[in-house]
Design an enzyme around this catalytic site. Sequence first.
Site, short mmCIF file in Angstrom:
data_model
loop_
_atom_site.label_atom_id
_atom_site.label_comp_id
_atom_site.label_asym_id
_atom_site.label_seq_id
_atom_site.Cartn_x
_atom_site.Cartn_y
_atom_site.Cartn_z
N TYR A 123 47.57 40.19 39.97
CA TYR A 123 48.20 39.07 40.67
C TYR A 123 47.28 37.86 40.65
O TYR A 123 46.06 37.98 40.82
CB TYR A 123 48.49 39.44 42.14
CG TYR A 123 48.99 38.27 42.95
CD1 TYR A 123 50.35 38.02 43.06
CD2 TYR A 123 48.11 37.40 43.59
CE1 TYR A 123 50.83 36.93 43.78
CE2 TYR A 123 48.56 36.31 44.30
CZ TYR A 123 49.92 36.07 44.39
OH TYR A 123 50.38 35.00 45.10
N GLU A 139 52.31 30.89 40.43
CA GLU A 139 52.03 32.30 40.69
C GLU A 139 52.37 33.10 39.44
O GLU A 139 53.41 32.86 38.81
CB GLU A 139 52.88 32.77 41.87
CG GLU A 139 52.54 34.16 42.36
CD GLU A 139 53.45 34.58 43.51
OE1 GLU A 139 52.97 34.73 44.64
OE2 GLU A 139 54.67 34.75 43.26
#
Lengths: 377, 377, 294, 294
Positions: free
Chosen positions: B104, B189
């Site tokens: 992530y 993201e």
Amino acid sequence: MVKLAEWRGKEVFRKYGVPLPKGAVARSPDEARSLVTKGTVPLPCVIKAQVLAGGRGKGGAVKFANTPEEAHAAATAILGLEFKGERVKELLLEEKLPIARELYLSLTLDRSARLPILMASAQGGVEIESVEDSAIVRQPIHPFPGLSGYEKRRAAKVLGLIGPAAKSLDRLLDSLWEVFMREDAELVEINPLALVGDRLVALDAKVIIEDDASFRHPEYAEIRDDRTPLEEIAREKEIAFVQLDGNIGVIANGAGLTMATLDVLREFGGRPGVFLDLGGTDDPAKVTEAFLLMAQAKPRAVFLNIFGGVTKCDTVAKGLVQAMGNIPAADRFPLVARIRGNNEKEGIEILRAAGITSVASLKESAQAVVREAGGAA
Amino acid sequence: MVKLAEWRGKEVFRKYGVPLPKGAVARSPDEARSLVTKGTVPLPCVIKAQVLAGGRGKGGAVKFANTPEEAHAAATAILGLEFKGERVKELLLEEKLPIARELYLSLTLDRSARLPILMASAQGGVEIESVEDSAIVRQPIHPFPGLSGYEKRRAAKVLGLIGPAAKSLDRLLDSLWEVFMREDAELVEINPLALVGDRLVALDAKVIIEDDASFRHPEYAEIRDDRTPLEEIAREKEIAFVQLDGNIGVIANGAGLTMATLDVLREFGGRPGVFLDLGGTDDPAKVTEAFLLMAQAKPRAVFLNIFGGVTKCDTVAKGLVQAMGNIPAADRFPLVARIRGNNEKEGIEILRAAGITSVASLKESAQAVVREAGGAA
Amino acid sequence: MSVLIDQDTRVVVQGITGHQGMTHSRLMRAFGAKVVAGVTPGKGGTEVDGVPVFDSVQEAVDRTQANASCIFVPAPGARDALIESVDAGIRLATVVTEHIPFHDMLIMYHYASAKGARIIGPNCPGIAAPGKSKVGIIPNVVFRPGRVGVISRSGTLTYEIVNGITEHGLGQSTCIGLGGDPVVGTTFVDALPLFEADPDTDLLVLVGEIGGTAEEDAAEYIRHKFSKPVIAYIAGRAAPPGKRMGHAGAIITRGKGTADSKVAALEAAGARVARFPYEVPDLVAETLKTRGRR
Amino acid sequence: MSVLIDQDTRVVVQGITGHQGMTHSRLMRAFGAKVVAGVTPGKGGTEVDGVPVFDSVQEAVDRTQANASCIFVPAPGARDALIESVDAGIRLATVVTEHIPFHDMLIMYHYASAKGARIIGPNCPGIAAPGKSKVGIIPNVVFRPGRVGVISRSGTLTYEIVNGITEHGLGQSTCIGLGGDPVVGTTFVDALPLFEADPDTDLLVLVGEIGGTAEEDAAEYIRHKFSKPVIAYIAGRAAPPGKRMGHAGAIITRGKGTADSKVAALEAAGARVARFPYEVPDLVAETLKTRGRR
């Protein structure tokens, strides 16, 4: 310092959106004529020698052409020139524009302020050194926010630009700022910057890229500046080397000590001819190379003045002794050595074993080398 | 807030050099099959609904295909979906990669620190909200020097990347930082960021562009986010408008006062349904538009609570009276008005002339509108 | 004394020739502020209501000794306007402009900080010190000189609450509307020490709202370093999670920044928290009475 | 007392596992400096001559309370190394690295300044306070504790002059080699107030060189704000105009920054200017004698 030829500077300008005249590079009279015939460069056009020195206009290195044949003739004339020691190999052909005014614009570093500085003057087309200070705006720019609106407005004011011309300046300055920052430039200069109708066009381009930033700019690696052949070899070996017209060779370490050595030599009537700054090396092989390079410059006498810090005295002594063995008899020179600082004793011992005496006093050693070179000038 | 669909976000990523799987967008099952047949998208591939909501995998909006026919079938199935209220119109087909690990990575704003913040976690592929804090690195980045080497090394450490994979991260982070800064992003993201062999690939892309920066980004002008049709109209008219499930309409000015009004209404059992924040307008026409918009939302009763600053009381009163005349009889609603502040007297007088009474007390006016809407819930 | 501004504050209005700049320059002067200059590039040499207009902030500072700026310049030019005022030596800039991208504000804030300048705002009502000066757009009518300090993230809600205090017969030392944007130049924590140090402030009213952690940070500061009584109100207890209530400052994300967390933090720090705006004046009066001050 | 560093200075060496970093860490320790940590990313957990090596400056600071850094990281990584040390709370960073692009140095300088950190260098010998500490690469042998302060833009020339002072039987309070790059973190003007305030410095030796206006700026400062005697030497009187003598600091441009202009400015400010390095020690001794101090 990587000085870009005008056409290379303009290639960089084009990448960042600085407005330019239509143009192209030619390397022969035929090519020049063909560019015009094909319409790549509109007529009438200007033909400029691609050399780094200034004053091309007065020196016959810039000509105009109204026909393809005139372009061919002008190219022939200019390509035959040797301009201020540089042979002309490339020409830039550009459309001739109806110029309303010629302005000056540059970005460089203000060392005192530790800020980039924007310089603008309504008196373009002449050497900026000849423009009086009151006619030049000097606007420091902080690199964090970058070029701001008020700074650009201040430039527009001194350049006397309003309306669409001021808008054109606004965009051009943004582009120029990007060139300066992203290309690691020491200098970007447009002189003259032409006002053509209500838009601005960069007629010339002077771009100097910082040497130290070369690790970020492999694209400039093959471009050389105006060094002598020996200086060029030195650069490749990362030895700072400057050639002047004197007969004493100086090998020192550090710019300050090198200059101080020069000051002392001059005081005693010596004429230093080659400076070789070893900088912060501690590699005997590099010292050897430096001496071999020095031998090629054929000095009457050589003064070795080292204060050992990073560069240790014994390293220098080893390199020197190694070099002395490899210099052809014809190129040998009288040597005065002075080595002080880190590992001084070891260094002096190595020199003594090779028959070289190190003199401790800067004054006395300088006087000695002037004598060896044939006495005071 | 402009939320980019995955494929649009990836177009932005591509521009800045973020590594992506091979892929293409399809808008019909035939197009999906053709992309695979032509080899534009290698097999096996993954087919993903281009909707803004999360949880696509579990919701049947992501499928895999090993043959062109499977791709056609999967596309047919997904294009028929209505996913969390959004009809699927576009698919992204991408090569299926052999994933070693899912990571992530994101950049967003840390309001307290007033700095961009880099978040990285080795636990990718799940909602970051579900990852415990200790497994997430939060590295503030100062916008002046930008992303530094040590910050990238810290991310590499928490992601467990070394050697070529760490180098891949280094470049990817530089690209991601450029996306964040140059595209005026609120959020970029990558979840999951896949480790494939020793290189990194962005399997998903979530990019949210800041609304306020739209003057710099005309390219995002036509992209809408998840507003209701009335909210969309309000946005075009630059009126902040939020629709909820209640029956009282609230027109106020300023976010704080709007929220305070809501707090008071709830206290007395009211169920606010539509909020309309006039913001800092001082244009009666805009007030009229706001009321007409409010009428379309069909509230049981409306509470006008204005504290005049930039927006003056008489401006609001004029706009209100104008609107009341234009609302169709069927859409009319009971109104409780409270106007205070700049030009209060003039405003109250205009309302009085139109038969509307302004109540000075916030408490009493709130109680009144709850009664008008049919009493406490 | 007052906070940040007083009768010696010399205000330059950037964007004075626009509708807002012009209107509020008048209102500032009506409040007693010394508006000494305006700036609009290209309009240098003109006047607005007798206030000289200059092409640049530097000229305005050189000619009028302006020492505070009030920025009304529209969002696309606001960043440049702020940099200009900082570079001209201004050390207090109130940015009224709304819709400034937070990316611009990051640069504005960090640049100003590096230069020792303070920004109030953006998207804020500004500062008012009744009887002394005003920089910004807070309505003049709501104020009365007194000893209550007010800091707020909201605009109109600030007016509402200040008005309530005034109607209750009390007055304000200084009121600062900080703005509710994602990045503000001055936060509660930045402003609290100013009121702590101000001898003319007996009590502080803090008006917060949901979103962000500015109120929680303030509570932390109040608990350890603020000695005066604090009355707080947090707007948005009834607001739906995840929905915008007019500006980006009011998004609730990831369970942080809720009204409950803010109220709890402030109460734990010794503040009294009003449930509704109209409770604030009563709590202020009651607290001052208990303390024997007014 | 000394200037910038003393026996409590705790040095972290960035790039300690390189040849230079390792050699000079040893020499600094031999001079009495407390080298408490080294940093080389990827080599955390190892040791160099008993000095613990960490992966990041933050770890080094957390574990060893380092409060000054010495950077040997090669030019392409030097900017990042400096930002890292500033972000880790280090407030004095000596950058030995040469060939750092001035564009990088602009960012390093302005970032450090904004954070209240001082940079010495780049491309500099560093700081030595004999008997107390040393950060950098000046040869240990040239020093002797004493009351003469030295500031210099040169490297080896500094050693030459310090050595001369020592051979003359005098000693140094603190010596700072500022470096001669186009952009330096600390200039003469930045360093002068430190020596003015240092009770252990009786006299200051200033070693300058042609190029730039740092010496002229220093003269201006000395004239108005520096009360101690100054002995100066300017290298490059005989240097050819427009030629580089080893680094970019020595280009003469547009008639400014010449040796003549520097010498004249310093003499006008009351400094005694030596014509050659070997005159400096005599002038120092003579001046101290006249003043009745040593």
